[in-house]
Design a protein around this motif. Sequence first.
Motif, PDB file in Angstrom:
ATOM      1  N   ALA A  51       0.894  -1.142   0.115  1.00 32.34           N
ATOM      2  CA  ALA A  51      -0.005  -0.022   0.027  1.00 32.34           C
ATOM      3  C   ALA A  51       0.774   1.299  -0.120  1.00 32.34           C
ATOM      4  CB  ALA A  51      -0.948  -0.174   1.285  1.00 32.34           C
ATOM      5  N   LYS A  52       0.572   2.301  -0.903  1.00 28.13           N
ATOM      6  CA  LYS A  52       1.295   3.400  -1.020  1.00 28.13           C
ATOM      7  C   LYS A  52       2.874   3.119  -1.118  1.00 28.13           C
ATOM      8  CE  LYS A  52      -2.494   5.990  -0.240  1.00 28.13           C
ATOM      9  NZ  LYS A  52      -3.145   6.633  -1.396  1.00 28.13           N
ATOM     10  N   ASN A  53       3.222   1.681  -1.707  1.00 27.81           N
ATOM     11  CA  ASN A  53       4.568   1.597  -1.979  1.00 27.81           C
ATOM     12  C   ASN A  53       5.267   2.062  -0.355  1.00 27.81           C
ATOM     13  OD1 ASN A  53       6.482   0.325  -3.444  1.00 27.81           O
ATOM     14  ND2 ASN A  53       7.062   2.395  -4.204  1.00 27.81           N
ATOM     15  N   LEU A  54       4.853   1.766   0.495  1.00 27.85           N
ATOM     16  CA  LEU A  54       5.498   1.931   2.007  1.00 27.85           C
ATOM     17  C   LEU A  54       6.551   0.769   2.043  1.00 27.85           C
ATOM     18  CD1 LEU A  54       2.750   2.841   4.096  1.00 27.85           C
ATOM     19  CD2 LEU A  54       4.417   4.422   3.290  1.00 27.85           C
ATOM     20  N   GLN A  55       6.561  -0.268   1.703  1.00 29.77           N
ATOM     21  CA  GLN A  55       7.505  -1.246   1.601  1.00 29.77           C
ATOM     22  C   GLN A  55       8.053  -1.590   3.017  1.00 29.77           C
ATOM     23  OE1 GLN A  55      10.823  -0.828  -1.356  1.00 29.77           O
ATOM     24  NE2 GLN A  55       9.320   0.667  -2.447  1.00 29.77           N
ATOM     25  N   GLU A  56       7.039  -1.737   3.993  1.00 36.02           N
ATOM     26  CA  GLU A  56       6.838  -1.818   5.430  1.00 36.02           C
ATOM     27  C   GLU A  56       7.723  -3.376   5.963  1.00 36.02           C
ATOM     28  OE1 GLU A  56       4.250  -1.608   3.780  1.00 36.02           O
ATOM     29  OE2 GLU A  56       2.592  -2.060   5.095  1.00 36.02           O
ATOM     30  N   GLN A  57       7.897  -4.209   4.794  1.00 38.71           N
ATOM     31  CA  GLN A  57       8.434  -5.300   5.162  1.00 38.71           C
ATOM     32  C   GLN A  57       9.807  -5.637   5.782  1.00 38.71           C
ATOM     33  OE1 GLN A  57       7.546  -4.618   1.790  1.00 38.71           O
ATOM     34  NE2 GLN A  57       9.314  -5.284   0.699  1.00 38.71           N
ATOM     35  N   HIS A  58      10.098  -6.282   6.532  1.00 44.20           N
ATOM     36  CA  HIS A  58      11.539  -6.692   6.705  1.00 44.20           C
ATOM     37  C   HIS A  58      11.475  -8.369   6.874  1.00 44.20           C
ATOM     38  CE1 HIS A  58      15.577  -5.384   8.304  1.00 44.20           C
ATOM     39  NE2 HIS A  58      15.671  -6.561   8.301  1.00 44.20           N
ATOM     40  N   VAL A  59      12.478  -8.883   5.963  1.00 40.72           N
ATOM     41  CA  VAL A  59      12.873 -10.376   6.035  1.00 40.72           C
ATOM     42  C   VAL A  59      13.995 -10.800   6.445  1.00 40.72           C
ATOM     43  CG1 VAL A  59      12.760 -12.419   4.610  1.00 40.72           C
ATOM     44  CG2 VAL A  59      11.449 -10.390   3.711  1.00 40.72           C
ATOM     45  N   TYR A  60      13.947 -11.542   7.382  1.00 36.81           N
ATOM     46  CA  TYR A  60      14.963 -12.189   8.158  1.00 36.81           C
ATOM     47  C   TYR A  60      15.365 -13.426   7.776  1.00 36.81           C
ATOM     48  CZ  TYR A  60      14.286  -8.028  11.482  1.00 36.81           C
ATOM     49  OH  TYR A  60      14.168  -6.928  12.027  1.00 36.81           O
ATOM     50  N   VAL A  61      16.617 -13.698   7.222  1.00 37.68           N
ATOM     51  CA  VAL A  61      16.987 -15.079   6.698  1.00 37.68           C
ATOM     52  C   VAL A  61      17.700 -15.903   7.904  1.00 37.68           C
ATOM     53  CG1 VAL A  61      18.373 -16.258   5.173  1.00 37.68           C
ATOM     54  CG2 VAL A  61      17.144 -14.088   4.434  1.00 37.68           C
ATOM     55  N   ILE A  62      17.069 -16.802   8.531  1.00 33.71           N
ATOM     56  CA  ILE A  62      17.628 -17.553   9.622  1.00 33.71           C
ATOM     57  C   ILE A  62      18.197 -18.888   8.784  1.00 33.71           C
ATOM     58  CG2 ILE A  62      16.902 -18.814  11.807  1.00 33.71           C
ATOM     59  CD1 ILE A  62      16.452 -15.739  11.720  1.00 33.71           C
ATOM     60  N   GLU A  63      19.587 -18.995   9.155  1.00 34.59           N
ATOM     61  CA  GLU A  63      20.339 -20.107   8.808  1.00 34.59           C
ATOM     62  C   GLU A  63      21.286 -20.851   9.875  1.00 34.59           C
ATOM     63  OE1 GLU A  63      20.934 -19.858   3.804  1.00 34.59           O
ATOM     64  OE2 GLU A  63      21.965 -18.342   4.997  1.00 34.59           O
ATOM     65  N   SER A  64      21.756 -19.989  10.869  1.00 35.82           N
ATOM     66  CA  SER A  64      22.629 -20.305  11.709  1.00 35.82           C
ATOM     67  C   SER A  64      21.946 -21.447  12.739  1.00 35.82           C
ATOM     68  CB  SER A  64      23.093 -18.934  12.533  1.00 35.82           C
ATOM     69  OG  SER A  64      22.135 -18.673  13.477  1.00 35.82           O
ATOM     70  N   GLU A  65      22.631 -22.348  13.214  1.00 36.31           N
ATOM     71  CA  GLU A  65      22.264 -23.107  14.276  1.00 36.31           C
ATOM     72  C   GLU A  65      21.576 -22.550  15.471  1.00 36.31           C
ATOM     73  OE1 GLU A  65      21.831 -26.494  13.775  1.00 36.31           O
ATOM     74  OE2 GLU A  65      22.514 -26.188  11.806  1.00 36.31           O
ATOM     75  N   GLU A  66      22.119 -21.584  16.031  1.00 29.23           N
ATOM     76  CA  GLU A  66      21.809 -20.932  17.131  1.00 29.23           C
ATOM     77  C   GLU A  66      20.637 -20.273  16.911  1.00 29.23           C
ATOM     78  OE1 GLU A  66      22.593 -16.526  19.416  1.00 29.23           O
ATOM     79  OE2 GLU A  66      24.151 -17.345  17.857  1.00 29.23           O
ATOM     80  N   ASP A  78      12.747 -13.233  21.172  1.00 33.56           N
ATOM     81  CA  ASP A  78      14.037 -14.338  21.280  1.00 33.56           C
ATOM     82  C   ASP A  78      14.845 -13.923  20.105  1.00 33.56           C
ATOM     83  OD1 ASP A  78      12.782 -15.684  23.482  1.00 33.56           O
ATOM     84  OD2 ASP A  78      12.137 -17.474  22.119  1.00 33.56           O
ATOM     85  N   LEU A  79      14.269 -13.321  18.877  1.00 35.27           N
ATOM     86  CA  LEU A  79      15.195 -13.238  17.829  1.00 35.27           C
ATOM     87  C   LEU A  79      15.598 -11.505  18.104  1.00 35.27           C
ATOM     88  CD1 LEU A  79      12.861 -14.499  14.897  1.00 35.27           C
ATOM     89  CD2 LEU A  79      14.693 -15.430  16.026  1.00 35.27           C
TER      90      LEU A  79
END
Length: 170
Positions: A39-54, A129-130
């Motif tokens: 909406a309104k090109n706000l681009q409010e997303q954030h994607v976290y890439v989880i790959e570490s064992e921790e 936690d993250l």
Amino acid sequence: MEFSDVVKNRYSCKKYDTRKVDRARLNTILEAGRLAPTAKNLQEQHVYVIESEEYLAKIDKATPCRYGAPTVLVVAFDKNNVFTYPGGKRDSGIEDASIVATHLMLAAANEGVDSCWLNFFDPDELAKDLGLPENEEILMLLDLGYAAEGAGPLDNHNSRKELSETVTYI
């Protein structure tokens, strides 16, 4: 791959082997999410890439539904950067993040990467936690990887209502 094939053949994978998603495929998937409309090109997303064992252990603590996936995408949105619709009852946060997540999921299928949309977790607890910023809300998790031998769609995967049951022309 033809889009109709992507849509028809994609299923929620519930058993992954140990192969990691290579960076080129992962970047293609992430780019599809970046290009999703908001909406309104706000681009409010954030994607976290989880790959570490921790951090995968933190996902496992939050949900039993990682199914051994070597990569998990956490799709969140900035609650302070959303469009409020007329009437003030809804805003764009959840729907925009859902569009992004759907783009990620379908792009994964197009890249030959299996996935599963997860929402069986407490988003507030997982965000703590993250260590996510307080202004971000987690919408969903997306398991990514390659199906283990014997994995496949659930028995009811191809069971769909007729179009006439879900669409009304008025």
